[in-house]
Design a protein around this motif. Structure first.
Motif, PDB file in Angstrom:
ATOM      1  N   SER A 192      28.101  43.959  52.714  1.00 39.10           N
ATOM      2  CA  SER A 192      29.326  43.483  52.065  1.00 39.10           C
ATOM      3  C   SER A 192      30.418  43.225  53.099  1.00 39.10           C
ATOM      4  N   ALA A 193      30.598  44.167  54.023  1.00 38.61           N
ATOM      5  CA  ALA A 193      31.662  44.012  55.019  1.00 38.61           C
ATOM      6  C   ALA A 193      31.384  42.817  55.930  1.00 38.61           C
ATOM      7  N   ILE A 194      30.115  42.629  56.293  1.00 40.02           N
ATOM      8  CA  ILE A 194      29.773  41.513  57.179  1.00 40.02           C
ATOM      9  C   ILE A 194      30.011  40.179  56.474  1.00 40.02           C
ATOM     10  N   GLY A 199      33.221  35.288  55.749  1.00 43.85           N
ATOM     11  CA  GLY A 199      33.960  34.405  54.850  1.00 43.85           C
ATOM     12  C   GLY A 199      35.402  34.257  55.288  1.00 43.85           C
ATOM     13  N   MET A 200      36.010  35.371  55.690  1.00 46.47           N
ATOM     14  CA  MET A 200      37.407  35.316  56.102  1.00 46.47           C
ATOM     15  C   MET A 200      37.579  34.512  57.374  1.00 46.47           C
ATOM     16  N   SER A 201      36.573  34.611  58.253  1.00 47.51           N
ATOM     17  CA  SER A 201      36.721  33.880  59.506  1.00 47.51           C
ATOM     18  C   SER A 201      36.633  32.369  59.285  1.00 47.51           C
ATOM     19  N   VAL A 202      36.048  31.946  58.161  1.00 50.50           N
ATOM     20  CA  VAL A 202      35.987  30.507  57.893  1.00 50.50           C
ATOM     21  C   VAL A 202      37.387  29.940  57.688  1.00 50.50           C
ATOM     22  N   THR A 203      38.145  30.554  56.781  1.00 52.85           N
ATOM     23  CA  THR A 203      39.479  30.004  56.525  1.00 52.85           C
ATOM     24  C   THR A 203      40.463  30.397  57.606  1.00 52.85           C
TER      25      THR A 203
END
Lengths: 269, 328
Positions: A192-194, A199-203
């Motif tokens: 989950s954390a990975i 996902g966060m690094s995409v935006t």
């Protein structure tokens, strides 16, 4: 034909008890989840590390402001360290929400209690979000310090401060909802954390860099619009745009909706 | 429609998972106030059936009603009527006992005042008074089981679903929990699942024997136990064709019935050509010599021949763990 009294009582009861329970259920679940963060040292450690790093980066920017002019919003919100630790925290506090309950089996007792899946998702999101808000509260002291120790005659503008916190809260809600969704997909907290971090690094990272590197107009446009870094740059200078507000709010709702669906999917597996 | 007599009505319940069928078209009913037992080995479909009744899983096919309401369509109402204790008693380990029960009670819709009275009742009923301030994670398995039961009971549900309530407990704890369930059975409708025949016999008024997702027998436990009891029972392990060996055993004097299934090795997989047989004989009969002679005459190896030394429930568990069940 008149309705039988029994049938009427039945529907009335159902509606009343439902209304009575809906909100109190969310609050009950929220309370348990929020307090669970502080049952172990983990919650305290996360907050202490966050305050340490954001405090140090604040000091560093203050030191820089001795030689160059830096705006208030820049000092408070434009530190990469500040954002890095906020994002890491979001990944850490959302990862146990469903993954841990699924792993330990408590999800089964939780979801067979008279609660709806949506109530559970909403409560878990709210608990994690409340944690972020509580963690951010002490950073208000940075603003107070800037106000107290400003140069004589310098004006202290409140607007970038407010819009800066607005974008922090919006981005926080969006990524927290995203983290809730990632946690609802797996029973491994690490996974989950990975997923959440990716996902966060995409935006956050990808979009910010890609908009300069791409020579494809439509793609470049998309990345410019979803780049959180760009939003932070604007809002921390007091420039408010409705587009990111709608983007983050609708994104939050979308991921919460997807989380409810992911939890419902257990029924049909 | 509310059914005055039956609280649970299950019709043609089927649950398919990606690769397997866990429950294969079972139908049963449970009367109000009755204690119903699911008896069967692991993987028989007991837990899946419980989960569907509790509304945690949805059935692939068939209908499941509790108190006349579909468990999914009226999930909210049905769940308030059900107290469910899942198999491994999942609890929030970091919470204190009283705090956990209060949380669960409120979640199940009890008012603060009602909960205050109920907490005392439930703590004395489940023997939790002296641990109510302790952290759940620091308590023993036996206490976890009681906390789980207290949780299932706190909102005074009409129907209790207890999935293997005594698994993993020591004999004293097992006795205590069984006593408690017996007491509960006087007020509530109880559905328990177990793989102990004696437990089903001691607690239940009706027993459904499940194997591979099907109901292989349904009756009062005395009648089911009577299938094996009041007879001499011989357990035998013979290497040879199963049907021929079973036929040979049936042909021996004094033999009433034969239940055959493959032997399991320590990993639980079938052990080659070895099969185990439970040979039921007339009360006075002892055909052990004939069995060994019969096997020797046909060239089949024989490695076990025991006259009712094994516990009935072990034999039962072994047999229902096999592919072929032949309860006659």
């Amino acid at each position: 034909m008149p309705r039988s009294p029994a049938a009427c009582r039945w529907t009335c009861n159902e509606n009343n008890s439902f209304r009575h329970i809906t909100m109190s259920n969310v609050l009950l679940l929220l309370r348990r989840q929020f307090l669970a963060y502080f049952r172990s040292p983990a919650g305290y450690v996360v907050i202490i590390i966050f305050l340490l790093i954001s405090g140090l980066s604040f000091c560093r920017l203050i030191a820089q402001s001795a030689t160059e002019t830096i705006q208030v919003g820049d000092i408070l919100f434009r530190s990469a360290y500040f954002w890095m630790i906020v994002l890491v925290t979001i990944a850490l506090i959302t990862m146990p929400l469903f993954a841990e309950e699924r792993h330990s089996g408590t999800l089964e007792t939780l979801l067979t209690a008279p609660v709806t899946d949506a109530q559970v998702v909403l409560a878990k999101f709210a608990a994690a979000y409340l944690f972020i808000v509580v963690m951010l509260l002490p950073t208000l002291s940075h603003a107070v310090l800037l106000h107290l120790f400003r140069d004589a005659g310098a004006t202290f503008s409140l607007k970038p401060l407010l819009t800066g916190y607005l974008i922090v809260l919006l981005i926080g809600a969006f990524y927290t909802a995203f983290g809730v969704f990632m946690s609802s997909l797996t029973k491994s907290m690490v996974v989950s954390a990975i997923l959440c971090g990716l996902g966060m690094s995409v935006t956050f990272l990808l979009a910010d860099n890609a908009q300069y590197a791409l020579h494809n107009r439509p793609l470049e446009y998309v990345f410019t619009q979803i780049s959180s870094v760009q939003h932070v740059l604007d809002f921390s200078r007091g420039i408010v745009d409705s587009q990111p507000i709608v983007f983050y709010l609708s994104g939050t709702v979308l991921f919460l909706y997807l989380s409810v669906k992911a939890i419902e999917a257990r029924l049909w597996r | 429609m509310k059914d005055r007599k039956n609280i649970i009505k299950v019709k043609n319940l089927t649950k398919r998972f990606a690769a397997s069928i866990a429950v294969d078209g079972i139908s049963f009913e449970a009367q109000r106030g009755e204690t119903l037992g699911f008896l069967g080995p692991n993987g028989a479909g007991k837990t899946t059936t419980m989960r569907i009744l509790a509304g945690y899983l949805a059935a692939t096919d068939g209908s499941v009603q509790v108190d006349g309401l579909d468990v999914l369509e009226h999930a909210y109402e049905v769940r308030r009527k059900i107290g469910y204790l899942p198999e491994h008693v999942p609890l929030y380990q970091e919470m204190r006992v009283a705090e956990y029960l209060q949380f669960r009670g409120r979640l199940k819709g009890l008012s603060r005042r009602r909960l205050r009275n109920r907490m005392d009742e439930i703590k004395s009923l489940c023997g939790l008074h002296n641990v109510s301030g302790r952290i759940i994670g620091h308590l023993s398995r036996g206490y976890h089981q009681r906390i789980g039961l207290a949780d299932a009971l706190i909102h005074e549900p009409e129907l209790l679903l207890l999935d293997e309530p005594t698994i993993g407990l020591d004999p004293n704890q097992i006795r205590a929990i069984r006593e408690l369930i017996k007491t509960l059975g006087q007020k509530h409708t109880v559905v328990i699942s177990t793989h102990y025949l004696v437990e089903a016999e001691a607690l239940c008024e009706k027993v459904l024997i499940l194997n591979h997702g099907r109901i292989v027998a349904a009756d009062a436990p005395a009648a089911l136990a009577g299938l094996l009891k009041n007879k001499t029972v011989i357990a035998a392990e013979i290497a040879g064709p199963r049907h021929e060996a079973a036929a040979m055993l049936r042909g021996l004097p004094g033999v009433v019935g034969v239940i055959a299934g493959p032997c399991r090795d320590q990993n639980g997989s079938p052990a080659g050509e070895w099969n185990s047989y439970v040979v039921e004989c007339a009360p006075e009969a002892d055909p052990r010599c004939e069995i060994s002679a019969g096997a020797a005459a046909r060239g089949w190896a024989l490695r076990e021949l025991i006259l009712e030394k094994k516990k009935l429930e072990d034999i039962f568990a072994e047999i229902t763990g096999s592919v072929q069940v032949d309860l006659q």
